[in-house]
Design a protein around this motif. Sequence first.
Motif, mmCIF file in Angstrom:
data_model
loop_
_atom_site.group_PDB
_atom_site.id
_atom_site.type_symbol
_atom_site.label_atom_id
_atom_site.label_comp_id
_atom_site.label_asym_id
_atom_site.label_seq_id
_atom_site.Cartn_x
_atom_site.Cartn_y
_atom_site.Cartn_z
ATOM 1 N N ARG A 148 -47.084 -104.127 10.625
ATOM 2 C CA ARG A 148 -47.845 -104.665 9.481
ATOM 3 C C ARG A 148 -49.290 -104.210 9.661
ATOM 4 O O ARG A 148 -50.135 -104.971 10.090
ATOM 5 C CB ARG A 148 -47.727 -106.190 9.460
ATOM 6 N N LYS A 166 -60.044 -101.662 17.118
ATOM 7 C CA LYS A 166 -60.408 -103.022 17.545
ATOM 8 C C LYS A 166 -61.128 -102.980 18.896
ATOM 9 O O LYS A 166 -62.124 -103.655 19.106
ATOM 10 C CB LYS A 166 -59.158 -103.900 17.649
ATOM 11 N N GLU A 237 -51.929 -107.739 17.629
ATOM 12 C CA GLU A 237 -52.562 -107.315 16.377
ATOM 13 C C GLU A 237 -51.550 -106.677 15.444
ATOM 14 O O GLU A 237 -50.779 -105.794 15.844
ATOM 15 C CB GLU A 237 -53.658 -106.289 16.713
ATOM 16 N N ASP A 238 -51.557 -107.111 14.216
ATOM 17 C CA ASP A 238 -50.793 -106.486 13.139
ATOM 18 C C ASP A 238 -49.288 -106.415 13.414
ATOM 19 O O ASP A 238 -48.636 -105.379 13.185
ATOM 20 C CB ASP A 238 -51.390 -105.105 12.787
ATOM 21 N N ASP A 261 -54.609 -111.912 13.983
ATOM 22 C CA ASP A 261 -54.381 -112.094 12.542
ATOM 23 C C ASP A 261 -54.190 -113.568 12.199
ATOM 24 O O ASP A 261 -54.557 -114.008 11.116
ATOM 25 C CB ASP A 261 -53.170 -111.271 12.085
HETATM 26 MG MG LIG Z 1 -55.072 -107.318 12.000
#
Ligand SMILES: [Mg+2]
Length: 550
Positions: A148, A166, A237-238, A261
């Motif tokens: 994602r 990041k 993350e994601d 997130d």
């Molecule tokens: Mg994110």
Amino acid sequence: MVYSGPANLHYVTNPLLNKGTAFSLQEREQLGLMGLLPPHIETLETQLDRAYAAFEREETPLDKHVYLRGLQDDNEVLFYALLVRHLSEMMPIIYTPVVGDACKQFSEIYDHPRGLIIPFPERDRIDEMLDNAILPSVEAIVVTDGERILGLGDQGAGGMGIPIGKLSLYTAAGGINPSVTLPVVLDAGTNNQERLEDPLYIGWRHERISGDEYFEFVDLFVQAVMRKWPDVLLQFEDFAQQHAAPLLARYRDQLCTFNDDIQGTAAVTAGTLLAASNVTGVSLKDATIAFLGAGSAGVGIAEQLVQLMVRQGLSETEARGRIYLVDRNGLLTDAMTDLLPFQKQLVQPVDKVAGWAEGNISLLDVINNAKPNILVGVSGQAGLFSEAIIRAMADHTEHPVVLPLSNPTSRIEAVPADILRWSDGCALVATGSPFDPVTIAGNIHHIAQCNNSYIFPGMGLGVLAAGARRVTDGMFMAAAEALAALSPAKSDRTASLLPDVSDICEVSKAIAFAVGQQAQLDGVAPNTTEYDLKAAIDAKFWTPHYEEIA
Ligand SMILES: [Mg+2]
Ligand SMILES: NC(=O)C1=CN([C@@H]2O[C@H](COP(=O)(O)OP(=O)(O)OC[C@H]3O[C@@H](n4cnc5c(N)ncnc54)[C@H](O)[C@@H]3O)[C@@H](O)[C@H]2O)C=CC1
Ligand SMILES: CC(=O)C(=O)O
């Protein structure tokens, strides 16, 4: 024959050591670099001028991204010195929105290895791969499985752009030494047909693994990380919605970890809304909040807002009653049978909303009936905050707070200029990706970037400087409150809700201090005096400079 290369080349090929033209004469002599570099010895300042000119010559934002990534792979001190000097201009290039294009085209622009890509078929060799990371020690990891990526969906191994971006902000905004940071992709395959059919695709060409096999793969990674670097900070993350919350629940008490997130986004949004309530005069306990998107970010934010409302005096039931989450099938209600476990606490009783609509209850139905004064967009879908939605918000409240947080820019629910136009300049707006100020009727509206990038660098700095063993909810609440305290709108109602990106290092230090103190209060970090905590944060904060090697 194995070619190991002469040791001297290491100094110009390892980006953590390379100084390029700034190697002194003595270093050139002692490290065996004579003749490898042009004779004129330069300062970092001169190198920065050349690098910035080269950056400016690049034509498209993606070209600029590729240039900066190349610089990072060549000379990290120069890369970070350039980034820090031009952070407002370059953050959108290394981070959202341009990093979205970089992830989509990761295979086409791929040049150098950075970090680790761990493919599922090699899952029995994760210890060996961590050993290969060639860093003396690792203190912060950002890991994704690429499923994602922002609002762009499954990018497979191309998702590597996100951990790299990041972690670049961990360093530029949070002062974490780049030599202790490691970006990781868990390559569990991809269901993105375009990637699978791309002859240049660099990832494992296989559909995604799922179910137990998937969770066992992630577990092999986490256990290997805990064996090798037991004190590491691990940021998820994601990850896709069906994995993000279960992974957080599984690991948050086992090691120092968080999901950005869910938790980082919650803290930056809570901080932004605390700042906004100073301007609107409506405190959170009196607010009614509508969300579009009930995924990781939406539910994460909603849960932190429940906590904040309870701190301001509401009961938990009252707080939950003021929060309306709308997803693909309309408002979440207790009559829905297909909700994921993490969504179930945030439903409205179907009796309460009976009569709001014939079938599924839409966002517009919620706005017309519940009359929210805050609207948050975390759907990953462009354009869903229509004129009718924004006008309905403005009909019911004097200063609607509208946060279209989906990234990258192409996925935003509505652009600030439209929101301000449709609300006759009355809305307070903050967005996930950066936007220029908007002028309406001669008034300039500054658009804050409500992005977890205001939180995770300070969270990382605070965790590492304080020696925290876990990341608690209280630490995210402390981060949100520290951020709100720095809002320029506190003293000037026309100013931005959040500090300028160019002030982000100071923001990170303030957040780190609040986080460190809270970690001590929560019993997850050793107690120190305030003075010692501040000193630890300052000592930890790395700024780009060349060390003498010889
Ligand atoms: Mg994110
Ligand atoms: N500004 C920031 O700091 C952050 C922004 N985001 C952005 O938020 C977005 C969502 O992220 P996550 O919550 O992690 O994703 P997610 O996939 O967990 O959740 C998205 C939700 O939106 C729903 N949705 C999709 N289409 C919809 C529609 N037409 N109407 C209503 N709901 C719809 C989906 O069903 C899903 O539940 C992404 O674009 C991401 O870039 C995420 C984290 C931080
Ligand atoms: C900012 C961020 O983490 C996201 O859009 O996913």
